[in-house]
Write an enzyme that holds these catalytic residues in place. Structure first.
Site, PDB file in Angstrom:
ATOM      1  N   LYS A  69       8.057  25.555 -62.822  1.00  0.00           N
ATOM      2  CA  LYS A  69       8.252  25.923 -64.227  1.00  0.00           C
ATOM      3  C   LYS A  69       6.954  26.468 -64.849  1.00  0.00           C
ATOM      4  CE  LYS A  69      12.482  24.578 -63.722  1.00  0.00           C
ATOM      5  NZ  LYS A  69      13.180  23.351 -64.048  1.00  0.00           N
TER       6      LYS A  69
HETATM    7  C1  LIG Z   1      14.410  22.515 -63.675  1.00  0.00           C
HETATM    8  C2  LIG Z   1      15.546  22.337 -64.599  1.00  0.00           C
HETATM    9  C3  LIG Z   1      16.031  21.075 -64.986  1.00  0.00           C
HETATM   10  C4  LIG Z   1      15.565  19.797 -64.368  1.00  0.00           C
HETATM   11  O1  LIG Z   1      14.207  19.652 -64.399  1.00  0.00           O
HETATM   12  P1  LIG Z   1      13.461  18.493 -63.576  1.00  0.00           P
HETATM   13  O2  LIG Z   1      12.190  18.339 -64.336  1.00  0.00           O
HETATM   14  O3  LIG Z   1      13.275  19.008 -62.190  1.00  0.00           O
HETATM   15  O4  LIG Z   1      14.307  17.274 -63.637  1.00  0.00           O
HETATM   16  C5  LIG Z   1      17.031  21.024 -65.946  1.00  0.00           C
HETATM   17  N1  LIG Z   1      17.551  22.133 -66.472  1.00  0.00           N
HETATM   18  C6  LIG Z   1      17.145  23.359 -66.111  1.00  0.00           C
HETATM   19  C7  LIG Z   1      17.754  24.555 -66.755  1.00  0.00           C
HETATM   20  C8  LIG Z   1      16.132  23.498 -65.145  1.00  0.00           C
HETATM   21  O5  LIG Z   1      15.759  24.713 -64.746  1.00  0.00           O
END
Ligand SMILES: *Cc1c(COP(=O)(O)O)cnc(C)c1O
Length: 371
Positions: free
Chosen positions: A177
């Site tokens: 991210k």
């Molecule tokens: C990555 C992601 C999540 C979950 O994130 P984590 O921190 O890995 O639990 C939830 N929603 C979206 C849209 C994502 O891209």
């Protein structure tokens, strides 16, 4: 810089949630303009806590986009609630507002209005939050923004996370991210009643706060479990990394936006479509998704680019088509716009370290594969 921040915590008296956590929370609360921010173990636990804090339970309903990671929907099932989806706009790839309006009108007539809506800011572009807020007032549902892709995005001149049009916003700090804490997530809200619940639920439903205790006479050792919470805390090691990363957020965003503008220009000659950027939004460009023409084309191009060592990906396999969701009664055909998008979708490499030369190579390879 990141390494030094983490080393400093390892040499301190704290490893789990300690002084580095509120510092990290403060840095993103200040950035986005939210009154309250709570760091947690990941965005999946953040979504779960958000649903719990808004009282979602058995018999309740949550709606989200099918074009998302499964966690945006799973949070409802964790609470014993049911999930449904709102199909996407074929140009922005975000939840379609006309489709949402029609589905709400129908749900009102049949008595199955949602309790919570989870708009997902796909690829980093905020959804049409003003329309969503107006609909939430009219139909009485709460709003959780899944801004896992959208740390640093802007909507109508203000920053995602300020919850101007929602109850809670969720960020993810998974390594892919915009910012990372290895694993991590954050909840932001403007509402003090929600903030109290989030803080309690993040750590077992336990409080030591004398203002909240039911029995104030016991002694300094005393704590109370007042709700059924979880251990969803973030560690100081992660938070120190997060604060260090957050300092670089403007630099990360600027590079991502430059790369997006370059892609846009370089791709004009090719038979592909980029995500339409709504004029009231400024994307954080977590991803750079394009549509190619046809399922066969997508597979050929995907394989050709991967064959050259280019890190293309596909976001997302529509959630309702996952075997687990099909066993709940969903089927291919339920959300045709998300399915049509999925069949043609490729996410091109997008990260701040991507060089202009590498990006030129990606586009040249794509052009060659399309011939
Ligand atoms: C990555 C992601 C999540 C979950 O994130 P984590 O921190 O890995 O639990 C939830 N929603 C979206 C849209 C994502 O891209």
């Amino acid at each position: 810089m990141d390494v030094a921040a983490v080393t400093a915590v390892l040499q301190s008296d704290w490893l789990t949630q300690g002084p580095a956590v509120p510092l990290f929370e403060q840095s993103l609360a200040t950035w986005s303009g939210a009154a309250h921010a709570y760091a947690v173990s990941n965005a999946t636990s953040a979504l779960h806590l958000a649903c719990r804090a808004l009282g979602l339970g058995p018999g309740d309903r949550l709606w989200t986009s099918p074009n998302t990671f499964v966690a945006s929907a799973n949070c409802a099932l964790y609470c014993g609630a049911s999930v449904d989806f709102v199909d996407i706009d074929p140009l922005t790839f975000n939840m379609s507002i006309p489709t949402l309006e029609a589905k709400l009108a129908h749900a009102e007539a049949t008595g199955v209005l949602p309790d919570i809506l989870v708009p997902v800011h796909f690829a980093g572009q905020p959804c049409d939050m003003k329309s969503i807020a107006a609909l939430s007032k009219r139909y009485g549902f709460r709003v959780i923004e899944d801004a896992s892709h959208a740390v640093g995005a802007e909507y109508d001149g203000s920053r995602t996370g300020n919850c101007a049009y929602s109850d809670i916003t969720v960020f993810s700090f998974h390594p892919v991210k915009i910012l990372t804490t290895a694993e991590g997530g954050m909840l932001l809200t403007q509402q003090p009643e929600i903030a109290v619940k989030l803080e309690l639920l993040r750590s077992h439903g336990i409080t030591r706060d004398s203002k909240l205790l039911e029995d104030t006479s016991a002694g300094a050792w005393y704590y109370e479990q007042q709700d059924l919470g979880y251990n969803y805390r973030m560690t100081d090691i992660q938070a120190a990394l997060g604060t260090s990363q957050a300092k670089r957020l403007p630099e990360f965003l600027s590079r991502r936006r430059t790369l997006a503008a370059r892609y846009e220009k370089l791709l004009t000659a090719l038979p592909v479509t980029s995500q339409l950027q709504h004029p009231s939004t400024l994307s954080a460009y977590h991803l750079y998704p394009i549509r190619v023409q046809g399922t066969e084309t997508r597979k050929t191009i995907f394989d050709a680019l991967r064959g050259k060592g280019i890190g293309v990906n596909v976001h997302y396999i529509p959630v309702h088509t996952q075997p687990y969701y099909r066993r709940l009664g969903f089927t291919w055909g339920d959300f045709p716009a998300a399915e049509a998008y999925y069949r043609e979708a490729i996410s091109l490499p997008m990260f701040p370290g991507l060089t202009d030369a590498q990006q030129d190579y990606v586009v040249a390879s794509l052009a060659q594969a399309l011939e």
